[in-house]
Design a protein around this motif. Structure first.
Motif, PDB file in Angstrom:
ATOM      1  N   LEU A 152     -96.341  42.040 -69.290  1.00 57.80           N
ATOM      2  CA  LEU A 152     -95.352  41.019 -69.629  1.00 57.80           C
ATOM      3  C   LEU A 152     -95.726  40.276 -70.908  1.00 57.80           C
ATOM      4  O   LEU A 152     -94.846  39.855 -71.674  1.00 57.80           O
ATOM      5  CB  LEU A 152     -95.173  40.045 -68.472  1.00 57.80           C
ATOM      6  N   CYS A 153     -97.007  40.100 -71.146  1.00 55.58           N
ATOM      7  CA  CYS A 153     -97.439  39.470 -72.394  1.00 55.58           C
ATOM      8  C   CYS A 153     -97.016  40.326 -73.588  1.00 55.58           C
ATOM      9  O   CYS A 153     -96.580  39.799 -74.610  1.00 55.58           O
ATOM     10  CB  CYS A 153     -98.942  39.258 -72.389  1.00 55.58           C
ATOM     11  N   HIS A 204    -108.444  39.883 -67.325  1.00 51.68           N
ATOM     12  CA  HIS A 204    -107.282  39.734 -68.202  1.00 51.68           C
ATOM     13  C   HIS A 204    -107.659  39.980 -69.659  1.00 51.68           C
ATOM     14  O   HIS A 204    -106.909  40.631 -70.394  1.00 51.68           O
ATOM     15  CB  HIS A 204    -106.667  38.340 -68.034  1.00 51.68           C
ATOM     16  N   ARG A 205    -108.810  39.475 -70.078  1.00 49.20           N
ATOM     17  CA  ARG A 205    -109.242  39.674 -71.467  1.00 49.20           C
ATOM     18  C   ARG A 205    -109.355  41.166 -71.782  1.00 49.20           C
ATOM     19  O   ARG A 205    -108.868  41.641 -72.824  1.00 49.20           O
ATOM     20  CB  ARG A 205    -110.577  38.982 -71.706  1.00 49.20           C
ATOM     21  N   ALA A 209    -106.902  43.361 -74.319  1.00 55.45           N
ATOM     22  CA  ALA A 209    -107.479  44.134 -75.429  1.00 55.45           C
ATOM     23  C   ALA A 209    -106.990  45.577 -75.394  1.00 55.45           C
ATOM     24  O   ALA A 209    -106.678  46.169 -76.445  1.00 55.45           O
ATOM     25  CB  ALA A 209    -109.000  44.075 -75.374  1.00 55.45           C
ATOM     26  N   GLU A 210    -106.913  46.173 -74.202  1.00 55.51           N
ATOM     27  CA  GLU A 210    -106.437  47.547 -74.080  1.00 55.51           C
ATOM     28  C   GLU A 210    -105.016  47.710 -74.600  1.00 55.51           C
ATOM     29  O   GLU A 210    -104.648  48.789 -75.091  1.00 55.51           O
ATOM     30  CB  GLU A 210    -106.503  47.995 -72.617  1.00 55.51           C
ATOM     31  N   ARG A 211    -104.209  46.665 -74.499  1.00 52.69           N
ATOM     32  CA  ARG A 211    -102.822  46.717 -74.953  1.00 52.69           C
ATOM     33  C   ARG A 211    -102.645  46.174 -76.372  1.00 52.69           C
ATOM     34  O   ARG A 211    -101.529  45.955 -76.817  1.00 52.69           O
ATOM     35  CB  ARG A 211    -101.910  45.946 -73.980  1.00 52.69           C
ATOM     36  N   GLY A 212    -103.750  45.954 -77.081  1.00 46.71           N
ATOM     37  CA  GLY A 212    -103.659  45.452 -78.440  1.00 46.71           C
ATOM     38  C   GLY A 212    -103.202  44.013 -78.524  1.00 46.71           C
ATOM     39  O   GLY A 212    -102.551  43.610 -79.494  1.00 46.71           O
ATOM     40  N   ALA A 216    -102.849  37.584 -78.942  1.00 43.31           N
ATOM     41  CA  ALA A 216    -102.255  36.827 -77.832  1.00 43.31           C
ATOM     42  C   ALA A 216    -103.338  36.208 -76.959  1.00 43.31           C
ATOM     43  O   ALA A 216    -103.188  35.072 -76.483  1.00 43.31           O
ATOM     44  CB  ALA A 216    -101.359  37.742 -76.995  1.00 43.31           C
ATOM     45  N   TRP A 217    -104.441  36.941 -76.750  1.00 44.97           N
ATOM     46  CA  TRP A 217    -105.519  36.379 -75.939  1.00 44.97           C
ATOM     47  C   TRP A 217    -106.055  35.093 -76.554  1.00 44.97           C
ATOM     48  O   TRP A 217    -106.411  34.154 -75.821  1.00 44.97           O
ATOM     49  CB  TRP A 217    -106.657  37.384 -75.757  1.00 44.97           C
ATOM     50  N   ASN A 218    -106.088  35.016 -77.850  1.00 43.68           N
ATOM     51  CA  ASN A 218    -106.552  33.794 -78.513  1.00 43.68           C
ATOM     52  C   ASN A 218    -105.604  32.622 -78.276  1.00 43.68           C
ATOM     53  O   ASN A 218    -105.963  31.477 -78.556  1.00 43.68           O
ATOM     54  CB  ASN A 218    -106.726  34.034 -80.011  1.00 43.68           C
ATOM     55  N   ARG A 219    -104.412  32.909 -77.761  1.00 41.87           N
ATOM     56  CA  ARG A 219    -103.454  31.856 -77.420  1.00 41.87           C
ATOM     57  C   ARG A 219    -103.322  31.663 -75.911  1.00 41.87           C
ATOM     58  O   ARG A 219    -102.400  30.981 -75.456  1.00 41.87           O
ATOM     59  CB  ARG A 219    -102.096  32.167 -78.053  1.00 41.87           C
TER      60      ARG A 219
END
Length: 427
Positions: A152-153, A204-205, A209-212, A216-219
């Motif tokens: 979903l992200c 989740h991290r 990462a696997e989905r590039g 977004a993770w930084n947010r």
């Protein structure tokens, strides 16, 4: 800079600051929130819609995400609250509204909803795929929850086309009842362990990462945990800082992420302040503010009974109870009493299932008549002191008029005072 992200960044830098998330679609609650923020010069107001309130099918409010944005912004305009200080959030965004469908179909619906929320300008997105769908095991395995959240992200990131500085921020995880609240009385309440909280973040991290989705993770600004706060129909589980000390400490070394606490409704001002201090820097409140709304409406109904002839009364309380009993779908699986005990639950339960009934046409008409009646028969100050002492004090101080809406807004403001004091202790 992103409004909520800025608050979280300041908290991570050592400021004892947080943000209140008001989860309500009631216009008087939202008006009270803006009025309170203007009075206290609150830098950010966060209004959130849940996936069952607002989605592409209309939810129980009948609003799609763009409708909700226009609805909230119209109230902000009417109250004079500057839109540049308004943030909108989506809570429990995932397949929750469609769990009766197989997972593939439910997730396809969730993808449409997420994209709609982002395109409508919602800047805080809670990715919650913890619920099992029709063909899922229960409970859903944690890795599957995280995989669906990352999916979903990806949709949200692809839907966003604005300035990079204003890109959505994300919340992950869930350690709370499904949207709408727990169906049973509380017996025990298990806190999230530090190990579980950190494992959720790690999983989740890696999947982001696997989905590039490194950007977004930084947010990702928060993860939802259970710090030991909850309520059921008639009691509140209060926050105990000593019990949550290890959980609180676990988030300190984690870059750019705090805890988000749900079900903080009815916590004391001191407990809310302790939650912010302990890095539960986003405090969600929903039933707590609509409970205050119901208190104010019942108080106005009592004033009407004492000052207005029976033939002219709106009888809001009687109308509301009759409609709730005629249409029990929103409370039947939550309340199990009969007779007078059921009447008490329908009106006074802390889970506040009554909030689903305010849009009912008969109830809305009775509320409008009550307001009109009390504008004709203005409440005398002694009765205001008896039934709405906070609003009475506001009238005496000159910060509220005797108009029914002003009185309700002042009463709800007392609940918001505790949250503001916790989030902006040094303000």
């Amino acid at each position: 800079m992103q409004l909520i992200g800025n608050i979280v960044a300041r908290h991570k830098q050592g400021e004892q600051i947080g943000v209140t998330s008001v989860c309500s679609a009631h216009p008087l609650v939202i008006e009270a929130t803006f009025a309170h923020a203007l009075r206290h010069d609150t830098p950010v107001v966060l209004i959130e819609a849940t996936s069952n309130q607002v989605n592409q099918d209309g939810g129980y409010t009948g609003m799609v995400p763009t409708d909700f944005r226009r609805f909230v912004e119209a109230i902000a305009d009417r109250t004079g609250f500057p839109l540049e200080r308004l943030a909108l959030g989506g809570d429990h965004l995932g397949p929750n509204a469609w769990t009766s469908l197989p997972a593939d179909a439910a997730m396809a619906k969730a993808e449409i909803m997420i994209a709609d929320y982002v395109r409508a300008g919602f800047s805080k997105i809670h990715l919650d795929c913890s619920m099992s769908c029709a063909d899922d095991p229960s409970p859903l395995p944690e890795r599957q929850i995280a995989e669906r959240a990352a999916r979903l992200c990806r949709v949200a990131e692809d839907a966003y086309t604005g300035d990079a500085a204003d890109a959505p921020v994300y919340v992950i995880g869930t350690e709370v009842p499904v949207p709408g609240g727990a169906a049973e009385d509380l017996e025990t309440l298990a806190l999230t362990t530090p190990e579980a909280a950190l494992a959720t973040l790690d999983m989740h991290r890696d999947l982001f990462a696997e989905r590039g989705l490194d950007a977004a993770w930084n947010r990702v600004i928060a993860t939802v945990v259970q710090p030991g706060v909850e309520f059921d129909h008639m009691k509140v589980v209060d926050y105990r800082p000593e019990a949550a000390a290890e959980l609180s400490a676990a988030i300190v070394p984690v870059d750019h992420i705090v805890f988000e606490a749900h079900s903080t409704d009815y916590q004391s001002a001191a407990a809310l302040g302790a939650l912010i201090r302990d890095h539960f820097a986003i405090l969600k409140v929903g039933p707590g503010v609509t409970f205050a709304l119901r208190e104010a409406l019942w108080a106005l109904d009592a004033i009407e009974r004492e000052t207005v002839e029976a033939s002219e009364r709106a009888n809001l309380r009687d109308v509301t109870l009759a409609r709730m009993k005629a249409e029990p779908a929103n409370w039947r699986k939550y309340y199990h009493e009969t007779g007078k005990a059921l009447d008490l639950q329908l009106q006074y339960s802390l889970s506040d299932r009554i909030r689903y009934y305010w849009p009912d046409p008969a109830i809305a008409a009775a509320q409008a008549k009550l307001f009109d009646t009390l504008r004709t028969y203005v409440p005398p100050l002694p009765l205001l002191s008896q039934y709405l002492p906070v609003a009475y004090a506001a009238v005496r101080a000159g910060t509220a008029t005797l108009d029914p809406i002003d009185l309700i807004v002042a009463h709800i403001g007392a609940t918001l005072d505790a949250y503001h004091g916790a989030c902006y202790r040094d303000a």
